[in-house]
Scaffold this active site. Structure first.
Site, PDB file in Angstrom:
ATOM      1  CG  ASP A 112      -2.108   0.719   0.653  1.00 25.85           C
ATOM      2  OD1 ASP A 112      -2.457   1.466  -0.455  1.00 25.85           O
ATOM      3  OD2 ASP A 112      -2.650   1.011   2.282  1.00 25.85           O
ATOM      4  CD  GLU A 139      -0.332   5.466  -4.702  1.00 24.23           C
ATOM      5  OE1 GLU A 139      -1.333   4.974  -4.605  1.00 24.23           O
ATOM      6  OE2 GLU A 139       0.327   5.118  -3.790  1.00 24.23           O
ATOM      7  CG  ASP A 143      -7.888   4.016  -0.272  1.00 21.99           C
ATOM      8  OD1 ASP A 143      -7.835   3.082   0.214  1.00 21.99           O
ATOM      9  OD2 ASP A 143      -7.085   4.671   0.126  1.00 21.99           O
TER      10      ASP A 143
END
Length: 811
Positions: free
Chosen positions: A466, A469, A545
Site C-alpha cells: 500500500d 505510488e 480506496d
C-alpha cells in the site's frame, strides 16, 4: 479533466478538487501530521526549485525528410533530416519503433532479454520515398516524413502514427542541436485509428472499461481518500492501450515511465460529406524516450503476445482464490478470533484475514503492536488449523527515527532515496517523518526482500503493498516525492520524474523475489496498489480506496476489466467500498459481484463500519452465504483460469466482446463480463434492480439458476432477484467445479442441436511451482444425450453432470 497543480515540480496553483483533497487529508491525519505535511510540501517545492532545470526557451523539431535507411535483422533504421527511427519486428510479430536511437532496452516492462527478431522480416523501399518492413504477421509502412502505419498482412490500416514533434531546450545542446543532459525533451505523438474503434486500457481507470473522449494522465497518484468514476489518475496507470475495431485489434505500449497525458477522441463514420472521421490518440510526455511496441491480432493473441513480451502473470496460491476479509481497525487479536469464529459458526467459508497498518507498532513497517497482538505467531498457527491465513499490509515508507531497526539497517546500507545534495529525502506518512527505499537499485531490493522474513516469522502467508505510488502527505502540491529526488535506476542514475511510475513495480519485485528466496518451495501471495507495465510478474492489484456508493461499485468492475486488458489478471475491489457504510442492498450486490472476481475481499476504512456479512441483517447474510457457496463451487474453475492466465495471458475477467471484437454492440457493453470462456456474469449495478437486460454474444446461453436457454447475439431480459445476480453458461461449455464430495467434477452445459463445445481443466498440484497439465475436453449432443470426451482419447477421469438438456431457447 483539470490540469494538475504541479508542473516540473513547481507549484502553479490549486484547483477546487486539490483543495478539497488537502483539507480532507489534514483532517484525516490530524493536526500534528498536518503540520508535518505543510513542512514536507515546502521542502519538496524548494528542492525542485533548486535542482530541476528551468524550462526556459525551447525549440520545436520534427523528423524532416527521409534520407536513407540501413537494413538490419528484423527491420532496420530509417534516417531523417533531424532524427532517426528504428523499426524491428520480433519473432512473435510484435513491432518495436524507437525514435532518436532508442532501443528496446533498458526497460522495466520487458521480462528478461529482448525478444528475438523475426529473421524473415525485411526492410524495403516503399512508394513516394518511404520505406516498409514486411513480415508474415504485420506490415509497417513509414512515410518519407516519418508517419508510421501499422497494417494487417492484408493491408488494412490499424494505426497511423503521425510524425512526432519534440521540444528541445535551446541551451545545453549537442552538436546536432538537440538537448543534452537529463532526457527531459518533451515530445508529442498523435495517432489515428479507425472511425469505429474503441479504446480500452491505460491501467486502472475508474470510468470505463471503454475509455471515453478526454484526457488521461500517466502518473500514479494516491487519490487522497475515496475515489469515484470522476477521479483520474489513480494508483496504477500504464501507457498501454488496447484498440478494438472492425479491421482488427491492436495493443500499443509506449515504453516511457515519465509523466504524460493521453488525449482520446472517438471517430465518427460518415462525418462530413460522407467521409469517416478517424479516432485519434495524442500522447504528450514530459521527457524520456519515444519508443513503443504494437501487437496485432485477436484479443487473445494480442494478450498472449503482451505476456510473452512483459512476463507471465504470477500464479496465486490456491487459498488466495477463496474469500478474504480485511478491515482497517481490528482492535487486536481477540477481535480477529471473534470475527473468524463468526464465519465458522455461520458456515461461511473464509480463506484469509488481512491486517492493516493498525497492527503495526505506531504504524512502523515490519513491527507488531505487542499490546494488541501479544502472540501473533500463535494466532496465525491457530487460524491455520481452521484453514485461515493471515495477510499483512506492507508500506514502503520507513520511520526516520534513530533506534528504529529498519531505519538503522537501511541507513547503514545506504538504501534510501536522496536529494540532489545527497541528503535523505523525507516525507510524511502514517508513522510520521519517513524515508523511502530506492527500489530501482538491485542492492536495495535485496535488502528489502530479506526484511519479509520478519513477516513470515510472525505467521503471515502473504502481503499487500500500500501507499507505494509512493505517497508523502503534503498539504499542497503533489502527494509524492520531489521530482528532483535521485534514484539509481539500475545504475543509470536519474530522478523521480523517471522513477515515480515504476516505484511500485520495483517494490513488488523486491517483495516477490525476497519471498521466493525465503520460501522457495511456495508461490508468494502479493498484490499491490501501485505498479506499472509488467506488474503481473510479481502479483496482482486491487482497487485502492474506492468510494462507498453505487458509482464505486460500477468503478470496481471497470478497474478489474481494464487491468486485465493491460496484462494484470488478478485483481478485485474493496467489497462494500472503502470510505463509508454501505446500505444492505449495496453491500450485497457488491459481495455478489466480488464472488465472480479473482480477488474476492471485503475491506473498509477505520471509520467506515464493519464488513462481516451478518452485520447487514438475516436476509443479506443468507444471500451472501449463497454467493460464498457458489464461489467455493467454482474454485476449480478459478484455479484453471489462473493457470491459463499464466500460460496464455488471458485474464480471468474478460469483456463480453473478447471472442467477438467485431460485434459493435458488445464493444459498448460495460455492465457485464465473461468469466473465462464459459460464464457470462451480469451484476446488479444500481439500487432496486430485480430484472435487467443482458447483451449476449453469439450462441446459446443458459441461465444457470433457472436453466432457461437464450440464443444470441442480441439483448434479452433476465431475472436478478436480491438472492443472486444473473450468471449465464455457454452451451457446450465443460467447466470444473467442486462436487458434493469435495472433489472436482465436470459441469457440462448441453450443446445446441448439431453443435459441440469444449472446455479445459488445469488441476493445481499444490501451492508450489509444479508444471501444470492441461486437460482438454469436448462435448457434443446426440439426440437427447450429451457425450463428453477427452481430446487425447483417455478416460474422462471426473464425474460428469450435464445441465440444460431440457432448456427451451428464447431470444
Amino acid at each position: 479533466m483539470p490540469a494538475h497543480p504541479a508542473v516540473n515540480g513547481r507549484l502553479t496553483g490549486m484547483d477546487g478538487r486539490d483543495l478539497v483533497r488537502s483539507v480532507r487529508m489534514i483532517k484525516a491525519i490530524g493536526p500534528a501530521q498536518g503540520l508535518r505535511s505543510v513542512r514536507a510540501a515546502w521542502r519538496a517545492r524548494r528542492a525542485d526549485a533548486l535542482a530541476l532545470p528551468r524550462r526556459g526557451a525551447e525549440r520545436a523539431r520534427v523528423p524532416g525528410a527521409a534520407r536513407g535507411a540501413e537494413p538490419q535483422p528484423g527491420g532496420g533504421v530509417i534516417h531523417f533530416a533531424r532524427s532517426s527511427l528504428r523499426v524491428r519486428v520480433a519473432s512473435g510479430g510484435a513491432v518495436f519503433c524507437g525514435w532518436e536511437g532508442a532501443g528496446p532496452e533498458p526497460s522495466y516492462a520487458l521480462a528478461g532479454a529482448c525478444p528475438d527478431v523475426d529473421a524473415r522480416a525485411v526492410l524495403e523501399p516503399d512508394t513516394e520515398g518511404g520505406w516498409r518492413v514486411v513480415s508474415e504477421r504485420v506490415l509497417v509502412v513509414v512515410s518519407r516524413h516519418g508517419a508510421v502505419e501499422v497494417r494487417t498482412p492484408g493491408g488494412a490500416v490499424l494505426r497511423r502514427e503521425l510524425p512526432p514533434r519534440w521540444w528541445d531546450r535551446v541551451t545545453g545542446e549537442g552538436a546536432d542541436g538537440r538537448a543534452e543532459g537529463d532526457g527531459a525533451s518533451r515530445w508529442v505523438q498523435r495517432a489515428e485509428v479507425a472511425a469505429d474503434a474503441r479504446f480500452f486500457g491505460l491501467g486502472g481507470r475508474a470510468h470505463g472499461p471503454r475509455l471515453r473522449e478526454g484526457v488521461y494522465r500517466l502518473w500514479n497518484t494516491d487519490p487522497g481518500g475515496a475515489f469515484g468514476p470522476g477521479d483520474d489518475p489513480l494508483s496504477l496507470t500504464m501507457p498501454v492501450q488496447l484498440v478494438v475495431a472492425d479491421a482488427g485489434t491492436h495493443l500499443v505500449f509506449h515504453d516511457n515511465s515519465w509523466d504524460g497525458r493521453v488525449s482520446l477522441r472517438e471517430g465518427a463514420e460518415g462525418a462530413g460529406s460522407g467521409h469517416d472521421r478517424p479516432g485519434t490518440c495524442e500522447l504528450r510526455m514530459d521527457g524520456g524516450p519515444l519508443r513503443y511496441w504494437v501487437l496485432v491480432g485477436t484479443p487473445a493473441r494480442v494478450l498472449q503476445g503482451w505476456t510473452a513480451l512483459t512476463g507471465a502473470p504470477a500464479l496465486p496460491p490456491r487459498w488466495a482464490l477463496g474469500y478474504q476479509h480485511a478491515r482497517w481497525g481490528f482492535g487486536g487479536q481477540e477481535e480477529v478470533r471473534r470475527v473468524v469464529a463468526g464465519y465458522r459458526e455461520r458456515g461461511l467459508p473464509l480463506s484469509a484475514v488481512h491486517l492493516d497498518i493498525d497492527h503495526f507498532d505506531r504504524h512502523r513497517v515490519f513491527t507488531v503492536d505487542r499490546q494488541r497482538y501479544p502472540d501473533l505467531p500463535g494466532l496465525a498457527r491457530e487460524l491455520r488449523t481452521d484453514g485461515v491465513r493471515l495477510v499483512s499490509i506492507v508500506d514502503p515508507a520507513v520511520k526516520a527515527e534513530p533506534g528504529d531497526a529498519v531505519y538503522e539497517s537501511g541507513a547503514a546500507a545506504d538504501a534510501f532515496v536522496r536529494d540532489a545534495r545527497g541528503r535523505e529525502v523525507r516525507g510524511v506518512v502514517w508513522p510520521g517523518e519517513s524515508v523511502y527505499p530506492d527500489f530501482t537499485d538491485a542492492r536495495v531490493r535485496k535488502w528489502w526482500g530479506a526484511l519479509y522474513g520478519e513477516r513470515l516469522a510472525q505467521g503471515f502467508s502473504g502481503v499487500w503493498h500500500d501507499m507505494n505510488e509512493p505517497v508523502s502527505f503534503t498539504a499542497f502540491g503533489e502527494r509524492t516525492l520531489p521530482r528532483s529526488a535521485r534514484h539509481a535506476l539500475e545504475g543509470r542514475g536519474g530522478d523521480h520524474r523517471e522513477a515515480h511510475n515504476v516505484y511500485g513495480l520495483a517494490m513488488a519485485r523486491a517483495g516477490f523475489e525476497g519471498l521466493c528466496e525465503l520460501r522457495p518451495a511456495e508461490r508468494p501471495f502479493l498484490f499491490s496498489r501501485s505498479g506499472w507495465a509488467g506488474m503481473q510478474r510479481y502479483g496482482g492489484s486491487w482497487s485502492g480506496d474506492v468510494a462507498t456508493g453505487w458509482a464505486g461499485l460500477r468503478a470496481s468492475l471497470s478497474l478489474v476489466l481494464g487491468l486485465g486488458l493491460c496484462g494484470v489478471p488478478y485483481s478485485g475491489p474493496d467489497i462494500g467500498g472503502f470510505s463509508g457504510v454501505p446500505s444492505p442492498e449495496l453491500y450485497l450486490r457488491w459481495f455478489q459481484l466480488g464472488a465472480f472476481l479473482p480477488l474476492f475481499r471485503t475491506h473498509s476504512a477505520i471509520g467506515a463500519g464493519r464488513r462481516e456479512p451478518w452485520e447487514y441483517g438475516d436476509e443479506v447474510l443468507e444471500h451472501t452465504r449463497g454467493a460464498l457457496r457458489e464461489r467455493q463451487r467454482l474454485l476449480p474453475y478459478f484455479g484453471t483460469l489462473g493457470q491459463l492466465a499464466r500460460l496464455t495471458g488471458a485474464p480471468y475477467v474478460r469483456p463480453v466482446w473478447w471472442s467477438a471484437p467485431r460485434d459493435r454492440a458488445l464493444r459498448d457493453c460495460e455492465d457485464a463480463f465473461l468469466l473465462g470462456d464459459a460464464l457470462l456474469v451480469a451484476p446488479a449495478l444500481a439500487a432496486g434492480v430485480t430484472r435487467r437486460p443482458v447483451r449476449l454474444p453469439r450462441g446459446r446461453w443458459y441461465d444457470t439458476a433457472t436453466g432457461r436457454a437464450y440464443d444470441g447475439p442480441g439483448q434479452v431480459w433476465v431475472e436478478a432477484p436480491l438472492s443472486r445476480i444473473p450468471v449465464l453458461a455457454r452451451a457446450g461449455a465443460v467447466l470444473p467445479v467442486t462436487g458434493a464430495d469435495g472433489g472436482t467434477e465436470l459441469e457440462v452445459w448441453a450443446p445446441a442441436a448439431g453443435r459441440g463445445g469444449s472446455g479445459l481443466v488445469v488441476p493445481d498440484a499444490g501451492d508450489g511451482w509444479q508444471r501444470p497439465t492441461v486437460e482438454r475436453f469436448t462435448s457434443r449432443r446426440e439426440d437427447d444425450r450429451v457425450v463428453v470426451e477427452r481430446r487425447d482419447g483417455g478416460a474422462v477421469g471426473y464425474p460428469v453432470r450435464v445441465r440444460g438438456v431440457d432448456g427451451g431457447a428464447e431470444g
